[in-house]
Every structure is written in C-alpha cells, then in structure tokens.
Design an enzyme around this catalytic site. Structure first.
Site, mmCIF file in Angstrom:
data_model
loop_
_atom_site.group_PDB
_atom_site.id
_atom_site.type_symbol
_atom_site.label_atom_id
_atom_site.label_comp_id
_atom_site.label_asym_id
_atom_site.label_seq_id
_atom_site.Cartn_x
_atom_site.Cartn_y
_atom_site.Cartn_z
ATOM 1 N N GLU A 1 0.845 -1.197 0.000
ATOM 2 C CA GLU A 1 0.000 0.000 0.000
ATOM 3 C C GLU A 1 0.876 1.242 0.000
ATOM 4 O OE1 GLU A 1 -3.211 -0.230 2.923
ATOM 5 O OE2 GLU A 1 -3.108 -2.396 2.778
ATOM 6 N N ARG B 1 -0.847 8.566 9.317
ATOM 7 C CA ARG B 1 -0.664 7.125 9.541
ATOM 8 C C ARG B 1 -0.253 6.399 8.266
ATOM 9 N NH1 ARG B 1 -4.387 2.591 8.952
ATOM 10 N NH2 ARG B 1 -5.885 4.117 8.193
ATOM 11 N N ARG C 1 -0.596 8.546 1.884
ATOM 12 C CA ARG C 1 -1.977 8.959 1.704
ATOM 13 C C ARG C 1 -2.190 10.467 1.715
ATOM 14 N NH1 ARG C 1 -5.285 4.846 5.281
ATOM 15 N NH2 ARG C 1 -4.702 3.260 3.762
ATOM 16 N N HIS D 1 -11.235 9.487 6.720
ATOM 17 C CA HIS D 1 -11.022 8.045 6.886
ATOM 18 C C HIS D 1 -10.522 7.677 8.272
ATOM 19 C CE1 HIS D 1 -10.051 3.998 5.617
ATOM 20 N NE2 HIS D 1 -8.777 4.142 5.933
ATOM 21 N N HIS E 1 -8.723 9.453 3.013
ATOM 22 C CA HIS E 1 -8.303 8.361 2.116
ATOM 23 C C HIS E 1 -8.493 8.846 0.688
ATOM 24 C CE1 HIS E 1 -7.852 4.489 0.226
ATOM 25 N NE2 HIS E 1 -7.571 3.934 1.393
#
Ligand code: FAD
Ligand code: SIN
Length: 519
Positions: A116, A384, A288, A349, A241
C-alpha cells in the site's frame, strides 16, 4: 447498577482483543463490553487492505517498516513507540491466527503480502479485501466462548463517571469509576461501576459527512475523555483516504482499498492524464496525505468533482481473487472495472490523534485506559502509514492487558450516584438534531477539509460556538437520546480539531494550511 472489574467501551479490534486476553487470564474476574450498535458494527469490520507486519525476512526488515512509518508521520512520530509496535507485530499476528482468523496464502503456502501507499515492501497480510470482517468474526467467536465476558450490544456509553459526578468530592485528582450507559432498547440508564475502564470507541469519520467510516464513528470516547479533562492531542491530523468511490450525494462512501493501487491501478483525470508522477516520484504509491492533497489540487484546477482509478490494464482474474468485494460493489454501481475507470474522491477516513496514552495505554486519568483509533500513541505522527492501525490496536491491547496482569487496581469502596435526569423531558424537536448535524458536517467539509486556512478555521470556530450553545441547551433539558449525545460528542470533537488546527504553525503530514506555505 452493574459492578464489574473491567469495563470495555467498544467492540472493535481494540476492545475485543483486550477483553479476550484479560478474561482468559483471570477467569474469576468479570469483563463487561458495551457497544452501541450490533456487536460487530465498528470501523474494524470494514477494514480492507490488511495488517502491516514484517514476515518476509529475505526482502523486508523491521528497520524498513520503521523507516516507512517515520517518513509517513513526517517527523512527528515517537520513534520508540514506532519501534515497539513494529517489533511486536509478528507475535500479535500469531495470536490472531491462534484465535482462528484466516489470512490468504500464496501458491507456495506463505502469507500473501500486499503493498500500500508509503510502504517500501510487500508486507500487508490480508483476508481477501475483507480483512477486518474476518478479524472481527474470529474475535467475537472467542468472546462468546468466555463465560466471564458479558457483551451488551445496543448500549450507549454517555459519559465517564469521575469525581465530577461525586457529591462533596474535593479531590484534586480526577479518577475514573466506570460509565453511565444507556440501554438503547429500554431507554434505561445504567450506572456501570468498574475498577478499570477501557475506551476502545474508535474514530470520528462521521464528523465529516463524506467518509469511509460507518455510522458508529462519532468520536464519543474522545468527547467523553475530553469532558472528563483527559489530555487530547494531534486532533488536526485527519487522514483523508484518496480513493473512496465517488458518490454524488456525499455521505457514506465505499472504500477502494489502497491495495488496489498496490496491485497496479493508476489515477487519471477525466482527460485520461496520469497526474500522480507530477507530484511525487512514488506516484500512486506515495503516502496517503500526498495522494489526497494531489487529488484535491487536481480537482481545484479542473473544477471536476472526482478523478478516476484505472484498473483496465490489470490481470482481471487476479483482481477478482484479491478484491472480490470491491469488484462486486463496483458492478453493483454499474462499473465494470475491466472496461470502466472507477470514479473516486478523497473522504475522511482516520484520525491520527486522540486521547493521549503511554505505552501501557494509560490516559492522564487514573483507572482510565484507551486503545485503538480513539488514541494518540505517537505511532502515526502527522499521518498514519496504511495498515498500521489494526497493528497498533493489537499491540496496545496486549500492553494494556500486560499492565493489568502485573498491577492491581484498587476496589471502589463508596457508592456512585445514579444518573440524574430531573427536570428533563423527551425532546419534541428532533429536527433540531438532524439540522445541526447536517450543518456541522457541511462546516467541517467546507472549512476544515484537506486544505485549511486561518480565515476559514477562525470562521469555523465562531459557527461552532453557536451550535455548541444550542445543543448544550437542548442536552441539559432533554431525556438522553443517542442521536443527541452523538451530536454533542461530534461538536466537542470538531472543537478539538479546529482549535488544535489553529494552534499548528507549520504544515505536516495530513495537515495542510495555505497560510503556512512558507513556514
Ligand atoms: P472500531 O473498530 O471503530 O470500534 C469502535 C467500537 O466502539 C464500535 O464497536 C462502536 O460501536 C463502539 N462505540 C463507539 N462509541 C460508543 C459509545 N458511546 N458507546 C458504546 N460503544 C461505542 N486499518 C488498517 O490497519 N488496515 C486496513 O486495511 C484498514 N482499512 C480500513 C477500511 C475502512 C473502510 C475503514 C473505515 C478503516 C480502515 N482501517 C484500516 C482503520 C481501522 O479499521 C480502524 O482504525 C480500526 O479498526 C479501529 O479499531 P477500534 O477497535 O479502535 O475501533
Ligand atoms: C485500505 O485498504 O486502503 C485501507 C487501509 C488503511 O486504512 O490502513
């Protein structure tokens, strides 16, 4: 009145993991879990991508995962927490397997590892694209096997019980003695007395109308802790997100997992131009915050409402095997990913900040612990790293369990007052709650979104102040109802997000303010 040794507020990965561990260790002690929806309703249930764990010692290392986490957190992580969480990951993952959670294997029989944004290696263990559903299933099965756990679903925690509720208390120290809990089916309020209370109440996504989070994510635990005067930090770091399925009406939005970009999907604008390489050399797999801010910039430049995720070049058989749920959801929305690009837009998110805890999960209030998305541990810093959240919850649930195994907690030897609702009545004007909720969500979207400014934040605080007064007034004069309590909590949480945003003087990770471009 119910008396218990351990009260757990929330039945996601954080609450259930602690409950299972402590109940197994102390079969004679009582554990009560309260949860405001069905027992499995939680952010956990919707987690898609998986859990980031270093398992492949040939390609990967703890050091690489630590480094990726620190880079994503933009210098604001606590390095010792990052190291502790990442190094404990494999042990906690093994426990999940022992409890019966299933994770996908590759053809050689090793764990199939996804990738990811922000990860330099393939290290995300997963169960297809419904990892959270599988973890929640396995944990609830364990919970139901343990006779000393009572799980009360449809029970809403209203407020923590502290010295603030005790008559004639002149103690300078505020401690926690449990919580007042509304049985949502009968309307009765229970005084739930507990020697130790764990807030595992999850995130705040619903504060923004447009979110990947389910309806339970209203920041109740953070608001309760704030009212009890616990320390709260890093609330300005909201993670958007990048790829929620575009939904014309706003509101809840289905997530298109970042693992889909890890599988090779590309972001394009409506002209077909692949814009991410213009913003970051990692392109679609940048962290992100960067991908969301880049999409936001593209939308502002073009005036479009969404961008697209192009999967048409991918191996469709492999896609269906890895992402069956996403594939089906797209089809239901008349998107055939073999031919059509998926319309996507950023959505709120995850909250990187929250209730401040130390490595044992202790808050600043004695006998009050917190775990999972409602906390600020220092792992995430300003942003994060994907799939570090389930990991954090597993590790901290274990640390809190370990603390309780090694330290005793004093019994409560006085009587707690019952809930007092004298002088309140059933509100006749439910429209006020609904109207204020929509206004709050619009305010947060328009004034406190991905890109902020001092002017918008200051205006937001003024608008919020007005709503706060109206809703507090309603709350004080009304019999307790879930929707009103949630609105009150979301107003508290929004206040924290805006005021802590105003305190930040530089752009970091998920926090971007146009007035700080030169700082
Ligand atoms: P939750 O799972 O949200 O549980 C909170 C619980 O508290 C719920 O049971 C709720 O009902 C209860 N509760 C709340 N308020 C009250 C109250 N007042 N009274 C009683 N009960 C209350 N993270 C990853 O690491 N990997 C992923 O792949 C991933 N994918 C995600 C996909 C989606 C769509 C979403 C929304 C999140 C994803 N995340 C992922 C983030 C991760 O799922 C969450 O951060 C994590 O599950 C939080 O766990 P938790 O136990 O802290 O909270
Ligand atoms: C995703 O699957 O994209 C979500 C992962 C996460 O939030 O950690």
């Amino acid at each position: 009145m119910i008396k218990t040794n351990y009260l757990v507020i929330g039945s996601g990965v954080a609450g259930l993991t602690f409950a299972v561990k402590i109940a197994e260790k102390f079969p004679k002690r009582k554990v009560v879990i309260v949860t405001k929806g069905d027992e499995d309703e939680s952010n956990t249930k919707y987690a898609q991508g998986g859990v980031a764990i270093v398992l492949d010692a040939k390609e990967d290392s703890f050091q690489k995962h630590i480094q990726d986490t620190l880079i994503a957190g933009d210098d604001l992580c606590d390095a010792s927490v990052v190291e502790m969480v990442i190094k404990e990951g494999p042990q906690r993952f093994k426990e999940l397997l022992d409890w019966g959670a299933n994770f996908d294997l590759d053809p050689e029989g090793n764990f199939d590892l996804g990738k990811e944004g922000g990860h330099s290696e393939y290290r995300v263990v997963h169960h297809k694209d419904i990892t959270g559903f599988e973890i929640e299933r396995a944990l609830l099965k364990k919970v139901h096997q343990l006779p000393n756990i009572t799980l009360l679903s449809h029970h809403f925690a209203i407020d923590l019980i502290t010295e603030h509720h005790l008559e004639n208390s002149n103690s300078e120290v505020i401690s926690c003695y449990g919580a007042y809990v509304l049985n949502q089916k009968t309307g009765k309020i229970i005084t739930l007395q507990s020697e130790s209370t764990l807030l595992a109440s999850g995130g705040i996504g619903r504060v923004y109308g447009h979110t990947t989070n389910p309806i339970i994510a209203t920041g109740d635990g953070i608001a309760m802790a704030y009212r009890a005067k616990a320390q709260i930090m890093d609330m300005e770091f909201i993670q958007f997100h990048p790829t929620a399925l575009y939904n014309r009406e706003g509101g809840s939005s289905f997530l298109i997992s970042e693992a889909v970009r890890g599988f090779g999907a590309l972001l394009r604008n409506k002209e077909g131009y692949r814009f991410m390489p213009d913003y970051d050399e990692r392109a679609e797999l940048a962290s992100r915050d960067i991908v969301s801010q880049s999409i936001d910039n593209e939308l502002k430049k073009t005036g479009d409402t969404h961008v697209f995720l192009d999967c048409t070049h991918l191996d469709i058989k492999g896609f269906k095997k890895h992402f069956p749920n996403i594939y089906e959801e797209c089809l239901e929305n008349h998107i055939d990913i073999e031919k059509d690009w998926i319309p996507v837009v950023p959505a709120s998110h995850y909250l990187c900040g929250g209730i401040v805890v130390n490595k044992d999960g202790k808050t600043s209030i004695p006998n009050l612990f917190a775990c999972g998305e409602c906390t600020r541990t220092g792992l995430h810093g300003a942003n994060r790293l994907a799939s570090n959240s389930l990991l954090e919850a597993l590790v901290y649930a274990h640390n809190i369990f370990k603390y309780h195994s090694e330290n005793s907690i004093s019994p409560i030897n006085f009587t707690l007052p019952e809930w007092n609702d004298e002088g309140t009545s059933i509100p006749k004007e439910h429209i006020l709650v609904q109207h204020n909720l929509l206004q709050l969500q619009a305010l947060m979207r328009d004034y406190v979104g991905i890109v902020r400014s001092k002017d918008r934040l200051t205006k937001a605080i003024d608008h919020l102040d007005f709503m706060y007064k109206e809703v507090e007034d309603l709350y004080k004069n009304s019999k307790v109802a879930t929707s009103l309590c949630e609105l009150r909590n979301m107003i508290n949480v929004s206040h924290l997000i805006i005021s802590q945003s105003l305190e930040r003087k530089d752009n970091k990770g998920g926090y971007f303010n146009i007035d700080h471009l030169n700082n």
